[in-house]
Design a protein around this motif. Structure first.
Motif, PDB file in Angstrom:
ATOM      1  N   ARG A 210     -62.819   9.853 -10.251  1.00 63.73           N
ATOM      2  CA  ARG A 210     -63.224  11.243  -9.712  1.00 63.73           C
ATOM      3  C   ARG A 210     -63.919  12.153 -10.659  1.00 63.73           C
ATOM      4  O   ARG A 210     -64.696  12.950 -10.238  1.00 63.73           O
ATOM      5  CB  ARG A 210     -61.694  11.957  -9.411  1.00 63.73           C
ATOM      6  CG  ARG A 210     -61.367  11.267  -7.663  1.00 63.73           C
ATOM      7  CD  ARG A 210     -60.135  11.942  -7.440  1.00 63.73           C
ATOM      8  NE  ARG A 210     -59.598  11.295  -6.116  1.00 63.73           N
ATOM      9  CZ  ARG A 210     -60.177  11.529  -4.990  1.00 63.73           C
ATOM     10  NH1 ARG A 210     -61.011  12.212  -4.701  1.00 63.73           N
ATOM     11  NH2 ARG A 210     -59.677  10.895  -3.905  1.00 63.73           N
ATOM     12  N   GLU A 211     -63.385  12.094 -11.914  1.00 58.89           N
ATOM     13  CA  GLU A 211     -64.019  13.012 -12.962  1.00 58.89           C
ATOM     14  C   GLU A 211     -65.519  12.639 -13.078  1.00 58.89           C
ATOM     15  O   GLU A 211     -66.238  13.326 -13.351  1.00 58.89           O
ATOM     16  CB  GLU A 211     -63.224  12.880 -14.255  1.00 58.89           C
ATOM     17  CG  GLU A 211     -63.863  13.717 -15.341  1.00 58.89           C
ATOM     18  CD  GLU A 211     -62.896  13.558 -16.572  1.00 58.89           C
ATOM     19  OE1 GLU A 211     -63.206  14.141 -17.573  1.00 58.89           O
ATOM     20  OE2 GLU A 211     -61.744  13.081 -16.422  1.00 58.89           O
ATOM     21  N   VAL A 212     -65.833  11.223 -13.226  1.00 60.78           N
ATOM     22  CA  VAL A 212     -66.966  10.805 -13.526  1.00 60.78           C
ATOM     23  C   VAL A 212     -68.177  11.067 -12.366  1.00 60.78           C
ATOM     24  O   VAL A 212     -69.226  11.452 -12.505  1.00 60.78           O
ATOM     25  CB  VAL A 212     -67.149   9.023 -13.726  1.00 60.78           C
ATOM     26  CG1 VAL A 212     -68.619   8.682 -13.638  1.00 60.78           C
ATOM     27  CG2 VAL A 212     -66.450   8.660 -15.108  1.00 60.78           C
ATOM     28  N   LYS A 217     -74.869  13.247  -9.738  1.00 62.06           N
ATOM     29  CA  LYS A 217     -75.462  13.443  -8.405  1.00 62.06           C
ATOM     30  C   LYS A 217     -75.109  12.483  -7.538  1.00 62.06           C
ATOM     31  O   LYS A 217     -75.055  11.304  -7.852  1.00 62.06           O
ATOM     32  CB  LYS A 217     -76.914  13.906  -8.548  1.00 62.06           C
ATOM     33  CG  LYS A 217     -77.305  14.855  -9.575  1.00 62.06           C
ATOM     34  CD  LYS A 217     -76.838  16.182  -8.979  1.00 62.06           C
ATOM     35  CE  LYS A 217     -77.418  17.311 -10.137  1.00 62.06           C
ATOM     36  NZ  LYS A 217     -76.896  18.603  -9.575  1.00 62.06           N
ATOM     37  N   MET A 218     -75.283  12.747  -6.034  1.00 66.39           N
ATOM     38  CA  MET A 218     -75.204  11.917  -5.146  1.00 66.39           C
ATOM     39  C   MET A 218     -76.055  10.715  -5.185  1.00 66.39           C
ATOM     40  O   MET A 218     -75.702   9.273  -5.257  1.00 66.39           O
ATOM     41  CB  MET A 218     -74.997  12.326  -3.609  1.00 66.39           C
ATOM     42  CG  MET A 218     -74.725  11.391  -2.498  1.00 66.39           C
ATOM     43  SD  MET A 218     -74.681  12.206  -1.115  1.00 66.39           S
ATOM     44  CE  MET A 218     -74.081  10.776   0.080  1.00 66.39           C
ATOM     45  N   GLU A 227     -73.982   0.961 -12.541  1.00 66.76           N
ATOM     46  CA  GLU A 227     -73.807   0.550 -13.842  1.00 66.76           C
ATOM     47  C   GLU A 227     -73.213   1.411 -14.558  1.00 66.76           C
ATOM     48  O   GLU A 227     -72.259   1.411 -15.496  1.00 66.76           O
ATOM     49  CB  GLU A 227     -74.685  -0.438 -14.299  1.00 66.76           C
ATOM     50  CG  GLU A 227     -75.158  -1.692 -13.433  1.00 66.76           C
ATOM     51  CD  GLU A 227     -76.254  -2.459 -14.027  1.00 66.76           C
ATOM     52  OE1 GLU A 227     -76.677  -2.024 -15.110  1.00 66.76           O
ATOM     53  OE2 GLU A 227     -76.782  -3.114 -13.290  1.00 66.76           O
ATOM     54  N   LYS A 228     -74.029   2.793 -14.783  1.00 64.38           N
ATOM     55  CA  LYS A 228     -73.335   3.562 -15.868  1.00 64.38           C
ATOM     56  C   LYS A 228     -72.128   4.227 -15.378  1.00 64.38           C
ATOM     57  O   LYS A 228     -71.409   4.445 -16.306  1.00 64.38           O
ATOM     58  CB  LYS A 228     -74.494   4.655 -15.942  1.00 64.38           C
ATOM     59  CG  LYS A 228     -74.260   5.743 -17.270  1.00 64.38           C
ATOM     60  CD  LYS A 228     -75.279   6.743 -17.047  1.00 64.38           C
ATOM     61  CE  LYS A 228     -75.050   7.685 -18.472  1.00 64.38           C
ATOM     62  NZ  LYS A 228     -73.789   8.406 -18.228  1.00 64.38           N
ATOM     63  N   VAL A 233     -66.390   4.847 -16.488  1.00 62.85           N
ATOM     64  CA  VAL A 233     -65.101   4.585 -15.996  1.00 62.85           C
ATOM     65  C   VAL A 233     -64.208   3.917 -16.723  1.00 62.85           C
ATOM     66  O   VAL A 233     -63.074   4.030 -17.334  1.00 62.85           O
ATOM     67  CB  VAL A 233     -65.030   4.225 -14.553  1.00 62.85           C
ATOM     68  CG1 VAL A 233     -63.736   3.761 -14.020  1.00 62.85           C
ATOM     69  CG2 VAL A 233     -65.443   5.315 -13.685  1.00 62.85           C
ATOM     70  N   HIS A 234     -64.771   2.643 -17.268  1.00 59.95           N
ATOM     71  CA  HIS A 234     -64.015   1.743 -18.278  1.00 59.95           C
ATOM     72  C   HIS A 234     -64.048   2.259 -19.481  1.00 59.95           C
ATOM     73  O   HIS A 234     -62.606   2.241 -19.941  1.00 59.95           O
ATOM     74  CB  HIS A 234     -65.156   0.446 -18.377  1.00 59.95           C
ATOM     75  CG  HIS A 234     -64.462  -0.477 -19.203  1.00 59.95           C
ATOM     76  ND1 HIS A 234     -65.197  -1.797 -19.242  1.00 59.95           N
ATOM     77  CD2 HIS A 234     -63.424  -0.859 -19.855  1.00 59.95           C
ATOM     78  CE1 HIS A 234     -64.330  -2.748 -19.968  1.00 59.95           C
ATOM     79  NE2 HIS A 234     -63.202  -2.006 -20.353  1.00 59.95           N
TER      80      HIS A 234
END
Length: 428
Positions: A210-212, A217-218, A227-228, A233-234
Motif C-alpha cells: 500500500r505504501e509503494v 501512478k496508476m 517489476e520495480k 516491496v521486497h
C-alpha cells in the motif's frame, strides 16, 4: 518392561481368572464352596502373593505363612515391599529419562528450553534433553518455503477486496493480488520474539504494497512498473521484518494480477484501446515522416549538387572565355588584319552553319534569279541525317547554275574590296 517382569513372577493380569492372586497350593479352604466367577478377589492375599513371588525372583525366602503379620513372615513382606517399590522407582525413572530423547529431521532445527527459558539449539539427528518439567523442545522447519497471499486465497479468482483494492498517487483505485515467499533464517527469533508470525508477515506485506502503490501512478503500476514495484516491496518488507526481529527472510515477491476494479473495467479497456489507437497513429505518422524526410533531404542534396555543378560549369566557361579573349588580344596585337579576318570568317562560318537562310547579292547580276532553295535545304538536311547515322559520307555535289556562280563571285569580290579598304585604313 513391567509387564514382562510380572509375567516372569507368574502373575496373571486377567481379572476373569478365578484363581488370580491366590497361591497355587494354599488357601483351598478359602475358595471351597465358591464357583468360578463368584465374589471379588482377596486384595490382601494378592499383595502377599505378589511380594512372595518378588522374593523368589530376587533370591529371598518366604519364611512365614500367607496370613502372618507380626512374626518373621511380616518382616519378609516389608522387605519385599521395599524391593518392589525400588524396582518400580527405577523403572519409572528410566522411562522418565527416556522421554527426553527426540529426533530432529533434516532441514529442521530443534530449540530446547529450560523451565521456559532458551537453553540451546540442536541440529538434525538424534538428541536428548532433560525430561518434562525441566526442559522442553520444539522443532522448527527452516528449509520450507512459506507463502503469504495478499488480495486472494489459494486462487486469484478468490479475491479479497478488503486487501486488494488500493489507492494510487493520482487518486485512482487499483486491484492488486500478489504473493510473498519467505523462509526462516533464525528459528529462535521466529519462536520467541513475536506472536502469530504468519499473520504478521501477511500484514507487513499488505502495509508495504500500500505504501509503494500510494507513491506511484496508476499507469506505472499497471504496465512498465510491475517489476520495480515488486523489487521495492521486497526491499521494504525485509527492512521491516528485520526491525521486528521476526527471523524471516523474503525470497521472492510475485505480482499475480494488477488491474483496475471490476466496476470500471470496461471504461478502462476503452481508454486503453484509445491509447493504443493514438500510439498506432503516432507510429504511422513517424513511419511516414521517416519515409518522406529522407526523400526530401535527398532531393534537396541533389538540387544542391546540380546547382554546384552548374555554378562550376559557368565559372569554368567564363574563365575559359576570358582566357581565350586574352589569347585573341595577344594575337591581335601582333597581326591585327589577319586576326580580324580570321575572327570574321570563323564568326560567319558559325552563323551560316546554324541557319537555313540563303543570302543573295542582288546588286551584281540579274535580280530575278531562280534558286532551288527547297531542294538545297532538303539536300542539306539529308546530308546531316546521313552523317549522324553513318559518320562522314562523301555526297556528290552538282555544279550550281551560272547565275549562282556569278553571285558568289560578286560576294567574294566585295569581301576582298572590304578587306583591302580595311588594310588601307589600318596602314594610314
Amino acid at each position: 518392561m513391567l509387564v514382562s517382569l510380572l509375567k516372569r513372577c507368574g502373575i496373571k493380569l486377567s481379572l476373569n481368572d478365578p484363581r488370580w492372586g491366590h497361591k497355587p497350593d494354599g488357601d483351598h479352604k478359602a475358595q471351597e464352596g465358591r464357583r468360578p466367577g463368584e465374589g471379588p478377589p482377596d486384595l490382601d492375599q494378592l499383595w502377599r502373593d505378589f511380594n512372595a513371588r518378588l522374593n523368589r525372583v530376587f533370591g529371598g525366602r518366604n519364611n512365614g505363612g500367607g496370613d502372618g503379620g507380626g512374626g518373621p513372615g511380616g518382616r519378609g513382606d516389608m522387605r519385599g515391599a521395599s524391593v518392589t517399590a525400588g524396582v518400580v522407582a527405577v523403572i519409572v525413572g528410566l522411562i522418565w529419562l527416556a522421554s527426553g530423547a527426540f529426533i530432529v529431521q533434516e532441514g529442521q532445527t530443534g530449540v530446547v528450553t529450560t523451565f521456559g527459558k532458551l537453553s540451546h539449539t540442536t541440529g538434525a539427528g538424534f538428541n536428548w534433553r532433560w525430561p518434562y518439567p525441566i526442559q522442553a523442545h520444539e522443532t522448527v522447519n527452516v528449509s520450507t518455503i512459506r507463502t503469504a497471499e495478499i488480495g486472494y486465497r489459494a486462487n486469484v479468482r478468490n479475491k479479497q477486496p478488503q486487501e486488494s483494492l488500493m489507492l494510487t498517487d493520482d487518486e485512482n483505485i487499483i486491484d492488486i493480488q500478489f504473493a510473498v515467499q519467505y523462509t526462516l533464517k533464525d528459528p529462535v527469533q521466529w519462536l520467541f520474539n513475536n506472536r502469530e508470525n504468519d499473520e504478521t508477515v501477511r500484514q507487513v506485506a499488505e502495509t508495504t504494497i500500500r505504501e509503494v502503490v500510494g507513491k506511484s501512478k496508476m499507469d506505472f503500476v499497471l504496465y512498465e512498473g510491475r517489476e520495480k514495484v515488486a523489487a521495492d516491496v521486497h526491499q521494504m518488507m525485509q527492512q521491516i521484518l528485520d526491525r521486528y526481529a521476526l527471523g524471516a527472510l523474503v525470497t521472492n515477491v510475485t505480482m499475480q494480477g494488477v488491474q483496475p476494479p471490476e466496476q470500471v473495467q470496461e471504461a478502462f479497456d476503452d481508454a486503453v484501446k484509445a491509447g493504443q489507437d493514438r500510439a498506432r497513429a503516432r507510429n504511422e505518422g513517424e513511419a511516414y515522416a521517416n519515409q518522406v524526410i529522407p526523400q526530401a533531404r535527398g532531393q534537396a542534396f541533389r538540387l544542391q549538387q546540380d546547382a554546384e555543378a552548374y555554378r562550376s560549369m559557368v565559372v569554368e566557361n567564363a574563365l575559359g572565355n576570358a582566357s581565350r579573349f586574352d589569347q585573341v588580344v595577344a594575337a591581335y596585337s601582333k597581326a591585327p588584319a589577319v586576326t580580324r579576318d580570321r575572327m570574321y570568317i570563323d564568326t560567319m562560318q558559325q552563323i551560316f552553319s546554324s541557319t537555313s537562310k540563303v543570302m543573295v547579292d542582288s546588286r551584281a547580276g540579274n535580280p530575278m534569279i531562280y534558286l532551288p532553295l527547297d531542294k538545297l535545304i532538303q539536300q542539306g538536311a539529308g546530308n546531316e541525317n546521313a552523317g549522324a547515322r553513318s559518320g562522314p559520307v562523301q555526297v556528290p555535289q552538282s555544279s550550281p547554275p551560272s547565275d549562282v556562280m556569278q553571285a558568289m563571285d560578286s560576294v567574294r569580290q566585295r569581301d576582298s574590296r572590304s578587306r583591302d579598304s580595311s588594310r588601307d585604313r589600318e596602314s594610314r
